[in-house]
Design a protein around this motif. Structure first.
Motif, PDB file in Angstrom:
ATOM      1  N   LEU A 131      44.100  40.594  37.062  1.00  0.00           N
ATOM      2  CA  LEU A 131      43.086  40.978  38.173  1.00  0.00           C
ATOM      3  C   LEU A 131      43.115  42.386  38.335  1.00  0.00           C
ATOM      4  O   LEU A 131      42.087  43.199  38.538  1.00  0.00           O
ATOM      5  N   LYS A 132      44.092  43.192  38.310  1.00  0.00           N
ATOM      6  CA  LYS A 132      44.351  44.592  38.491  1.00  0.00           C
ATOM      7  C   LYS A 132      43.497  45.410  37.482  1.00  0.00           C
ATOM      8  O   LYS A 132      42.725  46.247  37.755  1.00  0.00           O
ATOM      9  N   TRP A 133      43.480  44.845  35.994  1.00  0.00           N
ATOM     10  CA  TRP A 133      42.769  45.571  35.200  1.00  0.00           C
ATOM     11  C   TRP A 133      41.267  45.266  35.531  1.00  0.00           C
ATOM     12  O   TRP A 133      40.434  46.215  35.142  1.00  0.00           O
ATOM     13  N   VAL A 134      40.768  44.259  35.632  1.00  0.00           N
ATOM     14  CA  VAL A 134      39.355  43.785  35.987  1.00  0.00           C
ATOM     15  C   VAL A 134      38.849  44.769  37.083  1.00  0.00           C
ATOM     16  O   VAL A 134      37.928  45.439  37.222  1.00  0.00           O
ATOM     17  N   ILE A 135      39.832  44.944  38.417  1.00  0.00           N
ATOM     18  CA  ILE A 135      39.280  45.739  39.351  1.00  0.00           C
ATOM     19  C   ILE A 135      39.049  47.472  38.882  1.00  0.00           C
ATOM     20  O   ILE A 135      38.122  48.156  39.049  1.00  0.00           O
TER      21      ILE A 135
END
Length: 159
Positions: free
Chosen positions: A125-129
């Motif tokens: 999720l952090k990478w998508v953000i």
């Protein structure tokens, strides 16, 4: 070899040699496609990864502005399928902290749903953000919260 869209992108970002300034986007995509197939990724998953990445630059969809800044975002069952409680809480935390506005939050959720990744985690999720925010030119792009991210799960190096 079943790979997720993010795993294809992680591999590409981590291993693909630098591109020269003279290459055209179509040449770049074709050479990246050949490179990824040589690494063992399936053509369908490679195309899905390219399409997902290109969709980050699409015009932002209209998102209804919340009625009140104190309103609470509820996650639909379709969203809960891909976003566990930790991911949901992290998104709401970043919004309350001012890292994400409601439009960016909704774009992140949309991009997560498009991945359909059964192994989706808070780290992913952090990478998508990060990918969403980098592709939003109207944002502040203050990325101090990304300090601990690494592609391979190893201990991060702080500079």
């Amino acid at each position: 070899m079943k790979e997720s869209t993010l795993e294809v992108l992680f591999y590409l970002f981590d291993n693909y040699p630098e591109m020269d300034d003279e290459a055209t986007p179509s040449d770049d995509r074709e050479s990246m496609n050949v490179y990824l197939q040589g690494a063992g990724f399936m053509p369908g998953e490679i195309n899905r990864a390219f399409n997902w990445l290109e969709s980050l630059g699409d015009e932002h969809q209209d998102v209804l502005e919340p009625y009140s800044p104190h309103s609470l975002r509820s996650f639909a069952w379709q969203e809960q399928r891909w976003l566990n409680t930790d991911c949901q809480n992290y998104l709401l935390f970043l919004e309350k902290a001012g890292v994400l506005n409601y439009e960016a939050r909704e774009q992140v959720i949309d991009r997560v749903l498009a991945l359909e990744d059964p192994d989706f985690t808070l780290d992913r999720l952090k990478w998508v953000i990060l990918m969403v925010l980098v592709n939003r030119p109207d944002e502040d792009n203050s990325f101090l919260w990304t300090e601990g991210l690494t592609l391979d799960g190893s201990t991060p190096v702080y500079h």
